[in-house]
Scaffold this motif. Sequence first.
Motif, short mmCIF file in Angstrom:
data_model
loop_
_atom_site.label_atom_id
_atom_site.label_comp_id
_atom_site.label_asym_id
_atom_site.label_seq_id
_atom_site.Cartn_x
_atom_site.Cartn_y
_atom_site.Cartn_z
N LEU A 128 -13.92 9.12 7.06
CA LEU A 128 -13.00 8.52 6.73
C LEU A 128 -13.10 6.92 7.13
CD1 LEU A 128 -9.97 8.23 5.52
CD2 LEU A 128 -9.37 9.05 7.55
N PHE A 129 -13.42 6.87 8.57
CA PHE A 129 -13.54 5.61 9.18
C PHE A 129 -14.78 4.64 8.20
CE2 PHE A 129 -15.82 2.93 12.35
CZ PHE A 129 -14.52 2.28 12.83
N THR A 130 -15.85 5.37 7.94
CA THR A 130 -16.69 4.48 6.98
C THR A 130 -16.30 3.97 5.51
OG1 THR A 130 -18.80 5.73 8.17
CG2 THR A 130 -19.13 4.78 6.09
N LEU A 131 -15.54 5.00 5.01
CA LEU A 131 -15.00 4.65 3.66
C LEU A 131 -13.89 3.45 3.96
CD1 LEU A 131 -14.44 5.42 0.69
CD2 LEU A 131 -12.79 6.89 1.46
N LEU A 132 -13.11 3.68 4.79
CA LEU A 132 -12.03 2.45 5.11
C LEU A 132 -12.88 1.23 5.33
CD1 LEU A 132 -9.00 4.61 6.67
CD2 LEU A 132 -9.43 3.68 4.12
N LEU A 133 -13.96 1.22 6.21
CA LEU A 133 -14.48 -0.04 6.48
C LEU A 133 -15.04 -0.60 5.24
CD1 LEU A 133 -16.49 0.92 9.92
CD2 LEU A 133 -14.51 -0.89 9.58
N ALA A 134 -15.67 0.27 4.43
CA ALA A 134 -16.38 -0.12 3.03
C ALA A 134 -14.95 -1.01 1.99
CB ALA A 134 -17.05 0.87 2.33
N ILE A 135 -14.00 -0.30 2.07
CA ILE A 135 -12.88 -0.78 1.36
C ILE A 135 -12.27 -2.35 1.99
CG2 ILE A 135 -10.61 -0.45 0.74
CD1 ILE A 135 -11.09 2.40 0.46
N TRP A 136 -12.25 -2.24 3.23
CA TRP A 136 -11.89 -3.42 3.79
C TRP A 136 -12.56 -4.53 3.65
CZ3 TRP A 136 -10.11 -0.31 8.71
CH2 TRP A 136 -8.60 0.04 8.76
N ARG A 137 -13.98 -4.19 3.61
CA ARG A 137 -14.85 -5.31 3.48
C ARG A 137 -14.86 -5.97 1.97
NH1 ARG A 137 -18.96 -2.34 6.51
NH2 ARG A 137 -19.47 -1.22 4.40
N GLU A 138 -14.11 -5.25 0.96
CA GLU A 138 -14.12 -5.64 -0.24
C GLU A 138 -12.70 -6.44 -0.36
OE1 GLU A 138 -16.42 -6.01 -2.25
OE2 GLU A 138 -17.78 -4.99 -1.09
N MET A 139 -11.62 -6.30 0.57
CA MET A 139 -10.41 -6.97 0.31
C MET A 139 -10.37 -8.46 0.53
SD MET A 139 -8.15 -3.99 2.33
CE MET A 139 -6.73 -5.04 2.25
N SER A 140 -9.55 -8.98 -0.02
CA SER A 140 -9.21 -10.30 0.15
C SER A 140 -8.47 -10.62 1.26
CB SER A 140 -8.82 -11.11 -1.29
OG SER A 140 -8.65 -12.49 -1.11
N ALA A 141 -8.73 -10.49 2.23
CA ALA A 141 -7.61 -10.43 3.34
C ALA A 141 -8.33 -11.47 4.68
CB ALA A 141 -7.26 -9.14 3.78
N PRO A 142 -7.32 -11.91 5.68
CA PRO A 142 -7.91 -12.72 6.52
C PRO A 142 -8.86 -11.98 7.50
CG PRO A 142 -5.64 -13.27 6.30
CD PRO A 142 -5.90 -12.01 5.42
N ARG A 143 -9.79 -12.50 8.08
CA ARG A 143 -10.72 -11.62 8.91
C ARG A 143 -9.96 -10.95 10.27
NH1 ARG A 143 -16.01 -11.83 9.16
NH2 ARG A 143 -16.13 -13.43 7.81
N TRP A 144 -9.05 -11.90 10.88
CA TRP A 144 -8.20 -11.10 11.98
C TRP A 144 -7.54 -9.77 11.45
CZ3 TRP A 144 -3.07 -10.08 11.65
CH2 TRP A 144 -2.42 -10.84 10.55
#
Length: 209
Positions: free
Chosen positions: A29-45
């Motif tokens: 789950l942690f790995t999957l969500l990290l992959a999703i967040w890398r593709e999100m258009s959101a601030p780095r913080w």
Amino acid sequence: MDGDHGALPRHYGHRARNWGFSCTVSAGLFTLLLAIWREMSAPRWLKVLCTVLLAVVLGWGLYGRSRRMTTVDREGIVVRGLRPPRRLAWDGIHDIRCVAVPPRRRWGPGTLTYAYRTDGRRVPLLCVDDEELPALEPELASLRALLLRQRSAGWAPDPRAEPRIARQNAREEAWDRWFDGWRSYVLIFGVAAAVIAGIVLTGWLGGPA
């Protein structure tokens, strides 16, 4: 469980197979969500904050799971979890019973075990369930026989116990009936709220990563 049915103390905890499954699911789950967040258009913080929060939540969950245990000894029963240990003296226990979890509310074990205090209030015996103990019925019979042996000779049941247990069972049955009637609407509302919140949050925090 460590030891045989007659040995004391008895320790009920998570089986290695179930513990390994929990760790694998958490890591996936942690790995999957990290992959999703890398593709999100959101601030780095925001990405860093979400990653840290997710790691804390998953780590806390695994830590809490590792602490879940029920110990039975000559003095009574001790239940350990995230909260401070709870000790139940043998004379303070009205009964030990298994309760089947309705399929509609089943997210884990199908049968749970509770120790009922003399006033009818119940305490879940963590890891004493059909997920950790495939032979749960013989174990329950052994615990109830041990309860009868370990109580003092002058023990007598509290008249408040059974009425409170009956009221608690009635409340759970009423909740199950309500949930059966409204679960579809609750599910639709929850999904719609999550989608709307995601759209609003993306629009508010959207921007280059």
